[in-house]
Design a protein around this motif. Sequence first.
Motif, mmCIF file in Angstrom:
data_model
loop_
_atom_site.group_PDB
_atom_site.id
_atom_site.type_symbol
_atom_site.label_atom_id
_atom_site.label_comp_id
_atom_site.label_asym_id
_atom_site.label_seq_id
_atom_site.Cartn_x
_atom_site.Cartn_y
_atom_site.Cartn_z
ATOM 1 N N UNK A 99 2.444 -7.690 1.181
ATOM 2 C CA UNK A 99 2.830 -7.956 -0.204
ATOM 3 C C UNK A 99 2.002 -7.000 -1.065
ATOM 4 N N UNK A 100 2.556 -5.812 -1.327
ATOM 5 C CA UNK A 100 1.811 -4.746 -1.990
ATOM 6 C C UNK A 100 1.375 -5.135 -3.398
ATOM 7 N N UNK A 101 2.192 -5.867 -4.112
ATOM 8 C CA UNK A 101 1.832 -6.260 -5.472
ATOM 9 C C UNK A 101 0.577 -7.134 -5.452
ATOM 10 N N UNK A 102 0.531 -8.094 -4.551
ATOM 11 C CA UNK A 102 -0.641 -8.964 -4.445
ATOM 12 C C UNK A 102 -1.862 -8.194 -3.939
ATOM 13 N N UNK A 103 -1.648 -7.293 -2.976
ATOM 14 C CA UNK A 103 -2.767 -6.522 -2.432
ATOM 15 C C UNK A 103 -3.385 -5.627 -3.507
ATOM 16 N N UNK A 104 -2.539 -4.944 -4.280
ATOM 17 C CA UNK A 104 -3.047 -4.067 -5.333
ATOM 18 C C UNK A 104 -3.677 -4.871 -6.470
ATOM 19 N N UNK A 105 -3.121 -6.034 -6.769
ATOM 20 C CA UNK A 105 -3.711 -6.893 -7.809
ATOM 21 C C UNK A 105 -5.086 -7.388 -7.387
ATOM 22 N N UNK A 106 -5.238 -7.758 -6.127
ATOM 23 C CA UNK A 106 -6.532 -8.214 -5.622
ATOM 24 C C UNK A 106 -7.554 -7.090 -5.663
ATOM 25 N N UNK A 107 -7.163 -5.898 -5.224
ATOM 26 C CA UNK A 107 -8.071 -4.751 -5.255
ATOM 27 C C UNK A 107 -8.425 -4.375 -6.691
ATOM 28 N N UNK A 108 -7.459 -4.468 -7.585
ATOM 29 C CA UNK A 108 -7.732 -4.171 -8.988
ATOM 30 C C UNK A 108 -8.704 -5.152 -9.610
#
Length: 89
Positions: free
Chosen positions: A37-46
């Motif tokens: 889930x790229x949106x969740x992964x990038x949001x978590x990293x952000x």
Amino acid sequence: MFTADFWKATAERAVRTFAQSLVAVLTAGATNLFDVDWQAALATAGLATFLAVLTAIGAAKAGRPGPGLTETTERAAIAPTPAPATGTS
């Protein structure tokens, strides 16, 4: 906190935090890249990156100069070394 060195070190830590947290989410949450889930992964990293920057700003007035609370090797390298003890035993 208002120096170029502070912001260079903070930017380096932010990039490192982003990469580390993204890798952690990717390896923990999926068996292959198509399941991510790229949106969740990038949001978590952000979010982790944002918190790393806030931590650097909050720690700017504490301890030694720089974005962190601990002494780095760069700062340790410029710290004066104590003179050797003299005397006989």
